[in-house]
Design an enzyme around this catalytic site. Sequence first.
Site, PDB file in Angstrom:
ATOM      1  N   HIS A  86       1.160  -0.944  -0.139  1.00 45.53           N
ATOM      2  CA  HIS A  86       0.052   0.129  -0.151  1.00 45.53           C
ATOM      3  C   HIS A  86       0.696   1.467  -0.134  1.00 45.53           C
ATOM      4  CE1 HIS A  86      -3.753  -2.154   1.468  1.00 45.53           C
ATOM      5  NE2 HIS A  86      -2.732  -3.058   2.372  1.00 45.53           N
ATOM      6  N   GLU A 114      -9.398   0.086  -5.114  1.00 49.17           N
ATOM      7  CA  GLU A 114     -10.002  -0.969  -4.312  1.00 49.17           C
ATOM      8  C   GLU A 114     -10.958  -0.591  -3.569  1.00 49.17           C
ATOM      9  OE1 GLU A 114      -8.096  -2.362  -0.153  1.00 49.17           O
ATOM     10  OE2 GLU A 114      -8.042  -0.500   0.484  1.00 49.17           O
ATOM     11  N   HIS A 133     -11.103  -4.810  -0.371  1.00 48.81           N
ATOM     12  CA  HIS A 133     -10.601  -4.400   1.606  1.00 48.81           C
ATOM     13  C   HIS A 133     -10.340  -5.545   2.032  1.00 48.81           C
ATOM     14  CE1 HIS A 133      -9.805  -2.699   4.816  1.00 48.81           C
ATOM     15  NE2 HIS A 133      -8.965  -2.669   4.581  1.00 48.81           N
ATOM     16  N   HIS A 142      -7.886  -8.760   1.297  1.00 46.01           N
ATOM     17  CA  HIS A 142      -7.847  -9.370   2.081  1.00 46.01           C
ATOM     18  C   HIS A 142      -8.181 -10.276   3.116  1.00 46.01           C
ATOM     19  CE1 HIS A 142      -6.190  -4.387   2.245  1.00 46.01           C
ATOM     20  NE2 HIS A 142      -5.142  -5.550   2.848  1.00 46.01           N
ATOM     21  N   GLU A 170      -6.847 -11.749   8.905  1.00 45.31           N
ATOM     22  CA  GLU A 170      -6.010 -11.606   8.944  1.00 45.31           C
ATOM     23  C   GLU A 170      -5.689 -11.307  10.396  1.00 45.31           C
ATOM     24  OE1 GLU A 170      -5.437  -7.290   7.274  1.00 45.31           O
ATOM     25  OE2 GLU A 170      -3.305  -6.837   8.690  1.00 45.31           O
ATOM     26  N   ASP A 213       2.951  -5.912   2.343  1.00 45.89           N
ATOM     27  CA  ASP A 213       2.143  -4.620   3.063  1.00 45.89           C
ATOM     28  C   ASP A 213       2.562  -3.333   3.029  1.00 45.89           C
ATOM     29  OD1 ASP A 213      -0.681  -4.851   3.660  1.00 45.89           O
ATOM     30  OD2 ASP A 213      -0.399  -5.577   5.301  1.00 45.89           O
TER      31      ASP A 213
HETATM   32 ZN   LIG Z   1      -2.695  -5.282   3.129  1.00 44.65          ZN
END
Ligand SMILES: [Zn+2]
Length: 409
Positions: A67, A145, A183, A210, A213, A311
């Site tokens: 990101h 996104e 997302h 994602h 997580e 990330d």
């Molecule tokens: Zn991420």
Amino acid sequence: MKFLKADWVLTCDDEFSIIKDGGVVFEDKIVDINCASVLEEKYSNLDVEYCGKNSVLMPGLINSHVHLEFSGNKTTLKYGNFLDWLTSVIENREELIEKATEDLIDSELKAMLKTGTTSIGAISSYGFDMSSCIKTDMNVVYFTEVIGSKPDMIDTLFVDFKAKLESTKQNCSTNFIPAIAIHSPYSVHPFLIREVLKIAKENDMPVSAHFQESKSENDWLNYNKGSFISFFKNFLQQTTAVTKPNEFLSQFKGIENLSFTHCVEANAKELEQIKDMNATIIHCPKSNRLLNNTSLNLNYLDDISLAMGTDGLSSNNSLSLFDEMQSALFIHRTNDINDLSKRLLTASTNGGAKALGLNKGQVAKGKDADLISFSLPDTCSEEDIATAVILHTKQVDKTYIQGKHIELS
Ligand SMILES: [Zn+2]
């Protein structure tokens, strides 16, 4: 045509084939690969460029999940607990986005090139990183996104998403490839997911999300309990999750280049669904350590394809994949070191290419000539070379992208 030779060529193919005293002949794509002596006879008209003593030549690294818009974070965000981190992101978002200027993103992209990365999967929340991603020498698969779970906001969010995606399509080129990111299962309404996946299928775009997580996410999605309860009540006036993990995953059927990032809390059934869809899991071990103190159990993945990502700097202190692989060596303490190193290098090249739908990631005939070379500090045995590469490489000496030499200024 160009001819490079090196003491070691790591092909990063499915068998992790290694050629000692190897050579690669290439234009924009790889034309030939073999022992250097064989190629020297076959291509006697070509000048041979030797990469140096103890040199390694391998495919450029593919950072499948980053990101860039959060590059402004150094010490602002809270680590150690996923929800505390998420809350700190929401509280500091404006300030961090402002700090991530085009100049800062440009310099982070240059630093990634120096550390051997030649392709990225950039997840873009706002589109503020787009001009940097268009002008970089790297290949960028640019994921617009979608996020939003409140029913009354869906139409507006969908219109906004389509406008952002359209501007990426207008800038599409061989090294800027539009793609779609969802997302997460907890933050996107199923209607939005269905609509954006329809667009992905129509345009044959790579898709990423994602998934699982944190423990908080799993508790919320499966049981509507845990620390997400107060978060959703306070920020979104929601008391139940918008979707179940299995329902979420089943919406992605039919996407060719599909990836799920993190998956540290994914259960056997969810992993089975990911496997059945021939999707890739993108592993971001440092982010998982910093936000949740969890790690992906690599032994549970069976033969699910694996890719690597850093990330963003919102959950990492480096965007170097060599740093990421080095940390992974110390995080996955029960795995054999040399086997793990080979797996990490394959995930950071070959695995990334699969996740992002690129004809790259292996030194093999017909693949794009995205190559990096560097030298180890001393001699090394073939058995230990993958580990040595991860432990001793900070920067690369030479980089080629689609056969073009890239200045690492
Ligand atoms: Zn991420």
